[in-house]
Structures are given as structure tokens and as C-alpha cells.
Write an enzyme that holds these catalytic residues in place. Structure first.
Site, mmCIF file in Angstrom:
data_model
loop_
_atom_site.group_PDB
_atom_site.id
_atom_site.type_symbol
_atom_site.label_atom_id
_atom_site.label_comp_id
_atom_site.label_asym_id
_atom_site.label_seq_id
_atom_site.Cartn_x
_atom_site.Cartn_y
_atom_site.Cartn_z
ATOM 1 N N GLU A 151 0.803 -1.560 0.019
ATOM 2 C CA GLU A 151 0.448 0.225 0.121
ATOM 3 C C GLU A 151 0.660 0.742 0.133
ATOM 4 O OE1 GLU A 151 -1.414 -0.528 4.139
ATOM 5 O OE2 GLU A 151 -2.775 -2.282 3.439
ATOM 6 N N TYR A 203 1.381 14.579 1.569
ATOM 7 C CA TYR A 203 1.002 14.622 2.681
ATOM 8 C C TYR A 203 1.546 16.290 2.760
ATOM 9 C CZ TYR A 203 1.531 9.962 3.845
ATOM 10 O OH TYR A 203 1.301 7.824 3.600
ATOM 11 N N CYS A 209 1.155 32.690 12.701
ATOM 12 C CA CYS A 209 1.468 33.538 13.680
ATOM 13 C C CYS A 209 1.828 32.221 14.675
ATOM 14 C CB CYS A 209 0.741 34.458 14.012
ATOM 15 S SG CYS A 209 0.965 35.745 15.295
ATOM 16 N N GLY A 248 1.965 5.022 -0.331
ATOM 17 C CA GLY A 248 1.290 6.267 -0.723
ATOM 18 C C GLY A 248 2.122 6.974 -0.764
HETATM 19 N N1 LLP Z 1 -1.013 1.687 4.769
HETATM 20 C C1 LLP Z 1 -1.031 1.949 6.228
HETATM 21 C C2 LLP Z 1 -1.645 1.420 6.886
HETATM 22 C C3 LLP Z 1 -0.685 3.202 6.227
HETATM 23 O O1 LLP Z 1 -0.587 3.569 7.613
HETATM 24 C C4 LLP Z 1 0.155 3.954 5.272
HETATM 25 C C5 LLP Z 1 0.803 5.600 6.243
HETATM 26 C C6 LLP Z 1 0.398 3.793 4.346
HETATM 27 C C7 LLP Z 1 -0.225 3.043 3.713
HETATM 28 C C8 LLP Z 1 1.119 4.989 3.271
HETATM 29 O O2 LLP Z 1 2.478 4.979 4.025
HETATM 30 P P1 LLP Z 1 3.320 5.679 2.548
HETATM 31 O O3 LLP Z 1 3.704 4.418 1.780
HETATM 32 O O4 LLP Z 1 2.347 6.989 2.400
HETATM 33 O O5 LLP Z 1 4.647 6.211 3.291
HETATM 34 N N2 LLP Z 1 2.435 12.878 7.124
HETATM 35 C C9 LLP Z 1 3.154 11.516 7.461
HETATM 36 C C10 LLP Z 1 2.868 10.059 6.846
HETATM 37 C C11 LLP Z 1 2.188 9.383 7.163
HETATM 38 C C12 LLP Z 1 1.918 7.942 6.777
HETATM 39 C C13 LLP Z 1 0.497 7.314 7.852
HETATM 40 N N3 LLP Z 1 0.360 6.251 7.386
HETATM 41 C C14 LLP Z 1 4.513 12.370 6.555
HETATM 42 O O6 LLP Z 1 4.036 13.746 6.333
HETATM 43 O O7 LLP Z 1 5.672 11.568 6.572
#
Ligand code: LLP
Length: 381
Positions: free
Chosen positions: A256, A354, A325, A258
């Protein structure tokens, strides 16, 4: 995307804006698809829920992984069938869980309580459960999802209770899911997580599908190591065929990602609005802030910043600050960038994941507009 293209876009559409490169998103999709043959890929759309981007990624053969009814609605509106959507969320109530299941979306159950609710409403069905096997990784403690401090999944110590609960409602555990964290930089960390899930999987006798989550890292800083997808694909193939042989059955697997699909495709384009030369520091103020891209303030994340109006100018050490601010509203501290003047356009790079998804109207400053470039055409999305 070239600096000149970024600059041209701001001349036409103004600042601040998010600009996404659709071709780059497609390239990332193709790289994963070609190295993960016969593996299901779901785009974790929390990274960027712009409906046109969700649609673009789905058109490349990805399912969609969601975390809220809102994300499911975005995916459904983008034309993705419920059968290609998964849902993983902690701390949800009975009504939300039941309504997601009734839509035909596959849920990775996150807690014993969610298993109980599922069993009460849908006894006798097959289920998928998220486990926390105490393997974690990621760029910041906020995004590490395996280990004793993580709120996610059924803890490794409760697997016996999980099986008893499933039995109570005649549920068959046919799928397990694990996600160890986000922006994991090395293949070896993923493989370690996979090995632990595979070891646990032997204690479940009715499995059909294993989900290994997302977390594929990208290089944020110049010189950062790039995740070796070719090696990753090969190691996964080896691991799974060994597992299948020992388990005595062919198991479907999925990931998965992202960030990996969208981060590098996006830039936040902002304008220099003020330059403040203090005795010890020069602040370059811009017409955006932590409400548009919170990652630097929230995780101390590094994003490359380029002065696209003067890319070859003499480098100066400056702190790039937003218009919100809060003292923490800085995009970069003591960063060397090409000399700026008021009105210059800065590109904050690798902001496609993000970025807008975590933006807000804090200080009553509205979110930026988003644009997508496909071929040579740019349109608002
Ligand atoms: N699957 C699950 C169950 C997740 O919780 C997440 C991300 C993903 C897949 C995808 O993760 P990725 O491939 O995008 O790393 N806001 C943070 C990242 C939070 C990720 C939360 N869960 C940032 O800006 O680094």
C-alpha cells in the site's frame, strides 16, 4: 519538472500553488508495477487525495487504500469500485465500521473490539486483521507504527485472544495486514518486517492474502539514498515463493504505497514577500506557511527549496519562514539557497505527498490551489 516550467506556471496561476507532474506519478506507478509482478498494489490515498490524482493512479492499475469514510467517498466518486478499495483505521466506532463493511470495502480490522463488532454484525465471514508485530521503521517517531508504543493493530501478545474471538463468531482469518511505518529508506527494513509477518502467518491455517503495508521511502535531501525497488521486488519474490512452498498454498500478497507515488511529483510554489536581515540571521518570508505544508514544522522534515527565479544566483544562508503566526512556521533553517529578492518564486520540492492532504486554513489563510501537468498541459484539479 524544469525550473522554467515551474516559473511559467506561477506567471499564469499565481502563488501559492501546488503543482503536480502527472507524468512523474505515472513513472512511479510503472516502476512499482513492473517490479512487483502478480502483487496487488493499493495507493494509500491519504498521501494525496486530490480526486484527479486518485483517478490517475487507479488508471495505472492500483487499488485504493483508505482511512476514512471521506476517502472512500473520494475513491468511489473517482469511479473506483468498492471491491478495489481497502480501509484501515484505528479508534472508529461501531457505526462507522459497519457502514464501511456494508459498502463492500475490505476492512483490515485494527483491534479486538473491531473484530468483536464485525463478528456481531457479520458472523461466519472471512476477515482481515492488522497486526502489530513490534517491527517498526520510518523517518520520525510520529510515523513508526510497529512496537509497544504504537496505537495500531492487534498486539503480538494478543494473537491467542484474536483467534478465540474469531472462533466465537465463526469468523475465518483469511488475511493479515501489517504496516511498519512511513518513509522507510532501506529494503532490508521491509524484508525484516515481512519475515516477521510470514513467521506469524504460519500459525494461521486459513490464509489467502497477506498485506505488507506501505512506507516506501523517497530521497528528500540531495544525496539521500534511493529505495532500491528492483532489489526489493526480487527479494519479495524469493521470500513469498519460499513461504508458499512451506505453507503448502499460494498466498496473494499486496502493498500500500502512498508517498512513493506522489511525493516527488509535487512542488509547493511560493513567492518571497519579505526579507529581514537580523544581526545573526536572515529571514526570507514567503506567502505560504505551515498551514500549506506542515511537514517541516511537524517532523522537522527536509524539503529541497529552489529559487526558480534565480537558480544560478550566489548562494546565501537564510531561514525561510512562512506567514503563519507561530515561531515554528519555518520551511528551512539556515539553508543555502540562491540569492533571493522580493517577488522571487521558490519551489518547495517533494511536496506531493502529505502536503495539501495535511493542509489547513489555520490563521484563516486559505489553502492553496492545486494544478496537474500532463504532457505540456496544466489544469486546475
Ligand atoms: N498503509 C497504512 C496502513 C498507513 O498507515 C500508511 C501511512 C500507508 C499505508 C502509506 O504510507 P506511505 O507509503 O505513504 O509512507 N504524514 C506523514 C506520513 C504519515 C503516514 C501515515 N500512514 C509524513 O508526512 O511523513
Amino acid at each position: 519538472m524544469q525550473n522554467s516550467e515551474l516559473l511559467k506556471a506561477t506567471k499564469k496561476f499565481g502563488t501559492p500553488i501546488y503543482l503536480y507532474d502527472g507524468e512523474k506519478i505515472k513513472e512511479q506507478c510503472r516502476e512499482l508495477k513492473s517490479n512487483f509482478l502478480n502483487i496487488d498494489l493499493y495507493y494509500a490515498c491519504k498521501a494525496n487525495t486530490n480526486p484527479e490524482i486518485v483517478k490517475l493512479i487507479a488508471s495505472q492499475g492500483f487499488g485504493i487504500e483508505t482511512v476514512s469514510p471521506g476517502e472512500i467517498a473520494i475513491a468511489r466518486r473517482a469511479g473506483i469500485p468498492a471491491s478495489k478499495i481497502t480501509f484501515t483505521c484505528s479508534s472508529i466506532d461501531e457505526q462507522e465500521l459497519v457502514s464501511v463493511v456494508k459498502q463492500g470495502v475490505k476492512v483490515h480490522l485494527d483491534s479486538l473490539y473491531q473484530v468483536e463488532i464485525f463478528g456481531k454484525h457479520f458472523p461466519g465471514r472471512e476477515i482481515s486483521v492488522r497486526l502489530n508485530l513490534w517491527v517498526g521503521g520510518g523517518h520520525h517517531s510520529h510515523v513508526i507504527t510497529g512496537g509497544p508504543d504504537s496505537k495500531f493493530g492487534v498486539d503480538v501478545s494478543q494473537i491467542k485472544q484474536l483467534k478465540e474471538l474469531a472462533q466465537k463468531y465463526n469468523l475465518k482469518i483469511t488475511e493479515l495486514q501489517q504496516h511498519i511505518g512511513s518513509n522507510v529508506p532501506r529494503v532490508s527494513i521491509f524484508i525484516k518486517g515481512m519475515q516477521v509477518l510470514l513467521k506469524t502467518a504460519f500459525t494461521f491455517s486459513e490464509l489467502k492474502h497477506l498485506h505488507f503495508g506501505g512506507g516506501f521511502g523517497i530521497p528528500y535531501k540531495i544525496g539521500d539514498e534511493k529505495l532500491n525497488i528492483v532489489k526489493f521486488g526480487k527479494e519479495v519474490k524469493k521470500l513469498i515463493s519460499n513461504f508458499n512452498r512451506k505453507y503448502g498454498k499460494k498466498i496473494q500478497i499486496s502493498f500500500e504505497p502512498g508517498r512513493y507515488l506522489v511525493a516527488e511529483a509535487g512542488s509547493l510554489l511560493v513567492k518571497v514577500t519579505d526579507i529581514k536581515k537580523n544581526p545573526t540571521k536572515t529571514f526570507v518570508g514567503v506567502n505560504s506557511g505551515m498551514n500549506h505544508l506542515v511537514r517541516p514544522a511537524m517532523y522537522d522534515s527536509h524539503h529541497e527549496i529552489i529559487n526558480v527565479s534565480n537558480p544560478n544566483g550566489k548562494k546565501e544562508k537564510v531561514t525561510i519562514a512562512g506567514n503563519i503566526c507561530e515561531s515554528g512556521d519555518v520551511f528551512a533553517k539556515n539553508r543555502l539557497i540562491a540569492k533571493t529578492k522580493i517577488g522571487d518564486v521558490l519551489a518547495i520540492k517533494n511536496a506531493g505527498a502529505y502536503g495539501y492532504a495535511m493542509s489547513s486554513d489555520y490563521n484563516s489563510r486559505l489553502k492553496p490551489k492545486e494544478f496537474l501537468m500532463l504532457g505540456k498541459k496544466i489544469r486546475r484539479v
